[in-house]
Design a protein around this motif. Structure first.
Motif, PDB file in Angstrom:
ATOM      1  N   LEU A 134       0.809  -1.224   0.000  1.00 34.02           N
ATOM      2  CA  LEU A 134       0.000   0.000   0.000  1.00 34.02           C
ATOM      3  C   LEU A 134       0.840   1.270   0.000  1.00 34.02           C
ATOM      4  N   VAL A 136       2.345   2.347   2.750  1.00 33.92           N
ATOM      5  CA  VAL A 136       2.111   3.008   4.040  1.00 33.92           C
ATOM      6  C   VAL A 136       3.376   3.719   4.488  1.00 33.92           C
ATOM      7  N   GLU A 337      -7.069   6.150   9.676  1.00 29.61           N
ATOM      8  CA  GLU A 337      -6.909   6.287   8.221  1.00 29.61           C
ATOM      9  C   GLU A 337      -7.418   5.045   7.487  1.00 29.61           C
ATOM     10  N   GLY A 338      -8.065   5.271   6.344  1.00 25.99           N
ATOM     11  CA  GLY A 338      -8.452   4.184   5.456  1.00 25.99           C
ATOM     12  C   GLY A 338      -9.898   3.742   5.562  1.00 25.99           C
ATOM     13  N   GLU A 341     -12.219   5.242   2.825  1.00 23.90           N
ATOM     14  CA  GLU A 341     -12.001   4.692   1.487  1.00 23.90           C
ATOM     15  C   GLU A 341     -12.538   3.264   1.368  1.00 23.90           C
ATOM     16  N   LEU A 342     -12.559   2.519   2.433  1.00 21.98           N
ATOM     17  CA  LEU A 342     -13.038   1.138   2.393  1.00 21.98           C
ATOM     18  C   LEU A 342     -14.541   1.021   2.557  1.00 21.98           C
ATOM     19  N   VAL A 368      -8.252   3.593  -2.484  1.00 17.71           N
ATOM     20  CA  VAL A 368      -7.383   2.839  -1.564  1.00 17.71           C
ATOM     21  C   VAL A 368      -5.984   2.721  -2.164  1.00 17.71           C
ATOM     22  N   LEU A 371      -3.831   5.992  -1.768  1.00 13.02           N
ATOM     23  CA  LEU A 371      -3.639   6.591  -0.442  1.00 13.02           C
ATOM     24  C   LEU A 371      -2.191   6.968  -0.155  1.00 13.02           C
ATOM     25  N   LEU A 376      -1.914   8.941   3.508  1.00 16.36           N
ATOM     26  CA  LEU A 376      -0.839   8.211   4.170  1.00 16.36           C
ATOM     27  C   LEU A 376       0.452   9.033   4.199  1.00 16.36           C
ATOM     28  N   LEU A 395      -6.085  -0.352   7.419  1.00 13.40           N
ATOM     29  CA  LEU A 395      -5.408  -0.728   6.184  1.00 13.40           C
ATOM     30  C   LEU A 395      -4.637  -2.030   6.327  1.00 13.40           C
ATOM     31  N   ILE A 400      -8.753  -4.877   4.416  1.00  7.29           N
ATOM     32  CA  ILE A 400      -8.952  -4.444   3.027  1.00  7.29           C
ATOM     33  C   ILE A 400      -9.669  -5.515   2.227  1.00  7.29           C
TER      34      ILE A 400
END
Length: 502
Positions: A134, A136, A337-338, A341-342, A368, A371, A376, A395, A400
């Protein structure tokens, strides 16, 4: 966790040391370096796991392989059990990555569950860098004649090299022999909605239980630390859920749980965070942000996040103030965070064309995957500016995969169905009802930063078109002017492309 620098080719050791020094804020506890042949590795350490024995570069017992890493390997105990405890010399989670690469070569990257950017070398000249799927944890690289350079932040590179700098792609590894190779996707290809929802917004307990248990496991995995850990609590649904799970974990282990909230006097975020903290019984800290505080933090925030997008800057300013305060009390924090988006938390997800389920699913997958350019980047930089690590349980790979396998109809709004209703229902009883049903509010808005910062840059001059950057508003132009000044007058289109606005 840390900052890394690596070089392969015609190594200039003094230049590499200077690069490492520019990111000392990422790891103020220790500095380490090693050179073998045409490879140099450098590390700035933030001590979280095995404080006394986890200094980097890490090496095997024979001193023939070395690794520097930034991040956390959450399944390091399972890797130790699988590979054999006798191989390990420290309690550092990063050592699991070292031995996975020794045993399996680049295929060992598939063993790692977590957030990481790492560089690995052997005494006979093998070299490998990799970044989590991802993105991160950040990683940049610059390929120039004779040498390839890597670093955790753009600012590490010499000004002359910055026009060559690119963001190293997430889920990829690189070696001189094999070039750039993808080892993992942000969204695995097999992840897709299992079926259409016959009744959008109506689900059975088994789905709620699956969502709840997967998120609980992700939060608990991120509670590992040999030093203090806390939660950034905005007062919104996502951070409240993280805090609720972390608070239960802390109670079981006889630990305190510090929570941290920031906002202007009378802001909705401060009020909501206080409600959550009192409900959970956390050690709560409030940072009241004055107008002067926000304006003073603005250039620091723009420099830290290496970005000028208005939505990121507005949230970065209160994040910087929060991180500065919290870093004096803990070394790591969990954030929410995340989740948006999910689980389709942003309002635009519920407008055309995303009122079509397939379009919504495609947009969730896209955001996602993007990010690492946006939230992120802000999350990592604002915390690491003060030597503190941010962890993002939403995340987690399992979260996910589960979230994106849920029929997109279940994430759509309608009569009696608010945004993220599935997530709200899954954690009913875990957080106060008024927070469980609180509507979505952007962090920069709820904290009170938006109005202050908009006014602070209204008098900023428009930037000449000669820079080749399309700016959408006077506010963005003001943030861009600060960004350009703070990042030493960067002009090159290739570098500016790293910071394409949303």
């Amino acid at each position: 966790m840390c900052g890394i620098v690596a070089a392969v080719g015609e190594v200039d050791v003094q230049m590499c040391r200077e690069m490492l020094g520019r990111i000392k804020h990422r790891g103020p506890d220790d500095t380490g370096e090693i050179r073998r042949g045409n490879v140099w590795l450098g590390h700035q350490r933030l001590s979280i796991m095995d404080v006394g024995g986890g200094a980097q570069p890490l090496s095997d017992v024979d001193g023939t392989t070395y690794l520097v890493a930034n991040g956390e390997i959450y399944n390091h105990r399972h890797i130790r059990e699988d590979l054999g405890h006798e191989l390990f010399e420290t309690g550092s989670d990063s050592e699991a990555a070292l031995h996975a690469l020794i045993v399996d070569g680049p295929a060992g990257l598939a063993r790692l569950r977590g957030m990481f950017a790492l560089a690995f070398m052997t005494s006979d000249g093998e070299f490998l860098v990799a970044r989590d799927s991802l993105g991160v944890k950040p990683l940049y690289w610059a390929r120039r004649a004779g040498v390839t350079l890597f670093a955790s932040e753009l600012r590490a590179f010499d000004e002359a090299d910055r026009p060559l700098v690119e963001s190293f792609p997430p889920g990829c590894c690189w070696s001189p022999a094999s070039g750039l190779v993808r080892f993992a996707d942000a969204i695995p290809s097999h992840v897709r909605p299992a079926r259409r929802a016959e009744e959008p917004g109506v689900w059975d307990e088994s789905l709620l239980k699956s969502v709840r248990e997967t998120i609980v496991s992700a939060v608990e995995n991120r509670m590992m630390s040999d030093v203090g850990i806390g939660v950034f609590l905005s007062g919104g649904l996502d951070s409240a859920i993280v805090a609720a799970v972390a608070a239960e974990y802390a109670k079981r282990h006889g630990q305190p749980l510090p929570t941290f909230a920031v906002g202007a006097p009378g802001s909705s975020d401060l009020a909501a965070a206080k409600v959550v903290a009192e409900f959970l019984g956390t050690e709560h800290h409030e940072i009241v942000m004055t107008r002067e505080d926000a304006i003073a933090a603005l250039p620091k925030a723009v420099r830290a996040i290496e970005h000028y997008d208005p939505s990121l800057v507005r949230s970065a300013v209160p994040n910087m103030l929060l991180a500065e305060y919290a870093s004096k009390r803990v070394h790591a924090v969990l954030t929410g965070e995340g989740a948006d988006e999910l689980f389709a938390g942003y309002s635009y997800y519920h407008e055309a064309p995303f009122t079509d389920p397939d379009a919504l699913q495609a947009e969730l997958v896209r955001t996602v995957g993007e990010l690492h350019h946006l939230n992120l980047q802000r999350c990592d930089r604002t915390t690491m500016a003060y030597g503190m690590e941010a962890r993002v349980p939403f995340l987690d790979r399992d979260v996910i995969e589960l979230a994106l396998s849920i029929p997109p109809e279940h994430k759509m709004t309608g009569p009696g169905v608010e945004e993220k209703k599935l997530l709200r229902d899954a954690f009913e009883g875990w957080v106060p009802e008024e927070i469980l049903r609180r509507g979505k509010e952007q962090f920069g808005d709820g904290s009170g930063a938006k109005d202050v910062l908009e006014k602070a840059v209204q008098s900023s001059p428009e930037i000449a078109a000669a820079d080749g950057v399309e700016l959408r508003s006077k506010e963005e132009a003001g943030f861009y002017a600060i960004w350009r000044d703070e990042l030493d007058g960067i002009r090159a289109d290739r570098t500016l492309g790293l910071f394409a606005t949303t």
